[in-house]
Design a protein around this motif. Structure first.
Motif, PDB file in Angstrom:
ATOM      1  N   PRO A   6      -3.060  42.670 -94.197  1.00  0.00           N
ATOM      2  CA  PRO A   6      -3.585  44.031 -94.381  1.00  0.00           C
ATOM      3  C   PRO A   6      -4.951  44.201 -93.744  1.00  0.00           C
ATOM      4  O   PRO A   6      -5.833  43.350 -93.890  1.00  0.00           O
ATOM      5  N   GLY A   7      -5.108  45.285 -93.022  1.00  0.00           N
ATOM      6  CA  GLY A   7      -6.372  45.582 -92.372  1.00  0.00           C
ATOM      7  C   GLY A   7      -6.581  44.908 -91.035  1.00  0.00           C
ATOM      8  O   GLY A   7      -7.595  45.149 -90.363  1.00  0.00           O
ATOM      9  N   ALA A   8      -5.638  44.072 -90.621  1.00  0.00           N
ATOM     10  CA  ALA A   8      -5.793  43.368 -89.346  1.00  0.00           C
ATOM     11  C   ALA A   8      -5.684  44.344 -88.179  1.00  0.00           C
ATOM     12  O   ALA A   8      -4.948  45.336 -88.224  1.00  0.00           O
ATOM     13  N   VAL A   9      -6.424  44.032 -87.128  1.00  0.00           N
ATOM     14  CA  VAL A   9      -6.387  44.801 -85.878  1.00  0.00           C
ATOM     15  C   VAL A   9      -5.696  43.942 -84.834  1.00  0.00           C
ATOM     16  O   VAL A   9      -6.030  42.762 -84.663  1.00  0.00           O
ATOM     17  N   ASN A  10      -4.742  44.506 -84.134  1.00  0.00           N
ATOM     18  CA  ASN A  10      -4.005  43.746 -83.129  1.00  0.00           C
ATOM     19  C   ASN A  10      -4.722  43.798 -81.784  1.00  0.00           C
ATOM     20  O   ASN A  10      -4.774  44.836 -81.123  1.00  0.00           O
ATOM     21  N   LEU A  11      -5.307  42.666 -81.396  1.00  0.00           N
ATOM     22  CA  LEU A  11      -5.910  42.498 -80.070  1.00  0.00           C
ATOM     23  C   LEU A  11      -5.186  41.336 -79.405  1.00  0.00           C
ATOM     24  O   LEU A  11      -5.667  40.202 -79.396  1.00  0.00           O
ATOM     25  N   PRO A  12      -3.993  41.590 -78.878  1.00  0.00           N
ATOM     26  CA  PRO A  12      -3.156  40.485 -78.383  1.00  0.00           C
ATOM     27  C   PRO A  12      -3.745  39.821 -77.146  1.00  0.00           C
ATOM     28  O   PRO A  12      -4.274  40.485 -76.252  1.00  0.00           O
ATOM     29  N   VAL A  13      -3.633  38.489 -77.112  1.00  0.00           N
ATOM     30  CA  VAL A  13      -4.054  37.772 -75.910  1.00  0.00           C
ATOM     31  C   VAL A  13      -2.892  37.610 -74.941  1.00  0.00           C
ATOM     32  O   VAL A  13      -3.097  37.268 -73.771  1.00  0.00           O
ATOM     33  N   LEU A  14      -1.670  37.853 -75.426  1.00  0.00           N
ATOM     34  CA  LEU A  14      -0.479  37.902 -74.583  1.00  0.00           C
ATOM     35  C   LEU A  14       0.367  39.086 -75.033  1.00  0.00           C
ATOM     36  O   LEU A  14       0.596  39.257 -76.242  1.00  0.00           O
ATOM     37  N   SER A  15       0.844  39.884 -74.102  1.00  0.00           N
ATOM     38  CA  SER A  15       1.774  40.946 -74.449  1.00  0.00           C
ATOM     39  C   SER A  15       3.130  40.334 -74.778  1.00  0.00           C
ATOM     40  O   SER A  15       3.361  39.128 -74.583  1.00  0.00           O
ATOM     41  N   ASP A  16       4.048  41.145 -75.261  1.00  0.00           N
ATOM     42  CA  ASP A  16       5.390  40.632 -75.555  1.00  0.00           C
ATOM     43  C   ASP A  16       6.045  40.069 -74.299  1.00  0.00           C
ATOM     44  O   ASP A  16       6.656  38.990 -74.322  1.00  0.00           O
ATOM     45  N   ALA A  17       5.904  40.807 -73.191  1.00  0.00           N
ATOM     46  CA  ALA A  17       6.524  40.360 -71.942  1.00  0.00           C
ATOM     47  C   ALA A  17       5.848  39.092 -71.416  1.00  0.00           C
ATOM     48  O   ALA A  17       6.523  38.164 -70.934  1.00  0.00           O
ATOM     49  N   GLU A  18       4.513  39.034 -71.504  1.00  0.00           N
ATOM     50  CA  GLU A  18       3.794  37.843 -71.042  1.00  0.00           C
ATOM     51  C   GLU A  18       4.146  36.621 -71.884  1.00  0.00           C
ATOM     52  O   GLU A  18       4.340  35.522 -71.346  1.00  0.00           O
ATOM     53  N   ARG A  19       4.252  36.822 -73.189  1.00  0.00           N
ATOM     54  CA  ARG A  19       4.601  35.711 -74.069  1.00  0.00           C
ATOM     55  C   ARG A  19       5.998  35.185 -73.750  1.00  0.00           C
ATOM     56  O   ARG A  19       6.225  33.962 -73.709  1.00  0.00           O
TER      57      ARG A  19
END
Length: 351
Positions: free
Chosen positions: A35-48
Motif C-alpha cells: 500500500p502506498g508504493a509508487v511504481n518506478l520500474p527499472v525494466l518495463s514488461d517488454a524489457e523484462r
C-alpha cells in the motif's frame, strides 16, 4: 552514502520512509504491491521479458549487459521526472521481487545522489509473507458489527451513513470492486487480483482502532471472484448483526437505481439473468424479458429477488446464525426514512 536494509513491513515501519518505491515491472505492480508504493520500474514488461529470454536461451552475460543498459536509462528517466524535486533529506525505501539486482541498482544510484536509501530485504516476497501471516495464519484483534438484510435494503449506503456518524467502516465491496452479487460487477472496472485485494484489506484493517467496533456488511465468503481471507472470515462469520428490513417493492425500486449500469445495458442484463444458479425456465425468462422491454425494471427486480436472492439470504442467515442486536425498518428510496434508520442503527451499534 551507504545503503541500509529493513525487514519490517508493518505500517508503522513503512511510514518512516518518504516514498516506498516498487521497481518491478508495471505488470508485476498491477498484480499486487505494498500500500502506498509508487511504481518506478527499472525494466518495463517488454524489457523484462526480453532480458529473461536472452538469459535462458542465449547468454547470461549478454542478458546482464542489455539489462544494465535498460536499467540505467530507466533510472535516469525517473531521476529526471518522478524524483527530480525531492530534497536532500529524502528517505526512500526500495523493493523488487526478492531484494536482488533491480532494487539494489536503483538504491545504489539513489544513495550516491545523497539520499539515505533503504532496501527491503527479501523484496516483495517479504511483504507478501507478512500479508499471508496476518490474514491466513494469524488472528485479528478487531471487533465487528455487521449490517444484514435482504438484497436492496441499502446496506452499502448505510455503511457510508454510519461512517459519517463517526463509526469505523470496512467497505469490503469497495475494496473488492464488486457489489457482491451476480449483477455486482462494476462496468469498466475489473476486480483487483486476490493478492491486491488482500493488500488493500490489510491496510484498511491496520487503520482501525481496536478499542472501537468496526461496521461491515454481512457478506458471503466470496465477493465476486475474491475470497475473504480466513482470519477476517473467522470474525465475520460469528459477529453480531443489525438487520435492515424493507418491503420488497421498495427494495426493488432501490435496486433499479443502484444497478443503473446494468439496467441501461441490455446485453449485460441478459447475461446476468442467464448466470442465475436457479432453474428459471423458458416461460419465466420470457416474462422477465417482457418486463425489461416494457421498462418495468422494478417488477423484474422484485421477481428475481423472490426467486433467488431472498431465499439465498434466508438460507445464509440460518447457516451462520449470527447474534441479532436489533432490526431497523426503512424505505431505502426515501432519504428521510434512510436518515432516521441510520440514527437507529447507530444507537444499536453503540449500545
Amino acid at each position: 552514502m551507504g545503503l541500509s536494509l529493513t525487514h519490517d513491513v508493518s505500517a508503522e515501519a513503512l511510514a518512516r520512509f518518504d516514498m516506498l518505491i516498487d521497481v518491478r515491472s508495471p505488470g508485476e505492480f498491477a498484480e499486487d504491491h505494498a500500500p502506498g508504493a509508487v511504481n518506478l520500474p527499472v525494466l518495463s514488461d517488454a524489457e523484462r521479458a526480453e532480458v529473461g529470454t536472452i538469459y535462458v536461451q542465449d547468454s547470461r552475460f549478454r542478458a546482464r549487459r542489455i539489462g544494465a543498459a535498460y536499467v540505467a536509462r530507466n533510472i535516469a528517466r525517473h531521476l529526471e521526472t518522478a524524483l527530480k524535486d525531492r530534497p536532500g533529506g529524502f528517505r526512500p525505501l526500495v523493493y523488487c521481487w526478492r531484494g536482488g539486482m533491480r532494487s539494489n541498482a536503483m538504491a545504489t544510484i539513489l544513495s550516491q545522489v545523497g539520499w539515505p536509501t533503504a532496501v527491503l530485504s527479501g523484496g516483495y516476497r517479504t511483504y507478501r509473507r507478512h500479508v499471508t501471516a496476518r490474514l491466513y495464519d494469524g488472528a485479528l484483534s478487531l471487533r465487528f458489527i455487521l449490517l444484514d438484510g435482504h438484497t436492496g435494503s441499502g446496506k452499502t449506503e448505510m455503511l457510508g451513513k454510519l461512517a459519517a456518524r463517526g463509526f469505523q467502516a470496512l467497505d469490503l465491496e469497495g475494496l473488492a470492486a464488486h457489489r457482491g452479487s451476480l449483477f455486482g460487477a462494476l462496468a469498466g472496472r475489473a476486480q483487483p487480483s486476490q493478492k491486491l485485494f488482500e493488500s488493500r484489506l490489510l491496510a484498511a484493517l491496520d487503520g482501525f482502532d481496536a478499542a472501537q467496533p468496526v461496521v461491515a456488511e454481512a457478506e458471503s465468503s466470496k465477493i465476486g471472484e475474491r475470497m475473504i481471507p480466513p482470519a477476517l472470515w473467522a470474525q465475520l462469520a460469528h459477529a453480531p448483526r443489525i438487520e435492515l428490513i424493507a418491503a420488497p417493492a421498495a427494495r426493488a425500486r432501490y435496486l433499479v437505481g443502484a444497478y443503473r449500469d446494468i439496467v441501461e445495458d441490455r446485453a449485460a442484463l441478459d447475461a446476468a439473468l442467464a448466470r442465475l444458479p436457479v432453474r428459471v425456465g423458458g416461460e419465466r425468462l420470457a416474462t422477465w424479458r417482457r418486463l425489461a422491454d416494457a421498462g418495468d425494471f422494478a417488477g423484474l427486480a422484485e421477481a428475481v429477488m423472490a426467486l433467488h436472492y431472498d431465499p439465498a439470504y434466508d438460507r445464509s442467515r440460518k447457516k451462520h446464525d449470527r447474534p441479532l442486536l436489533g432490526a431497523v425498518g426503512l424505505d431505502p428510496t426515501d432519504p428521510a426514512s434512510f436518515e432516521a434508520a441510520a440514527d437507529a442503527v447507530a444507537a444499536l451499534a453503540r449500545a
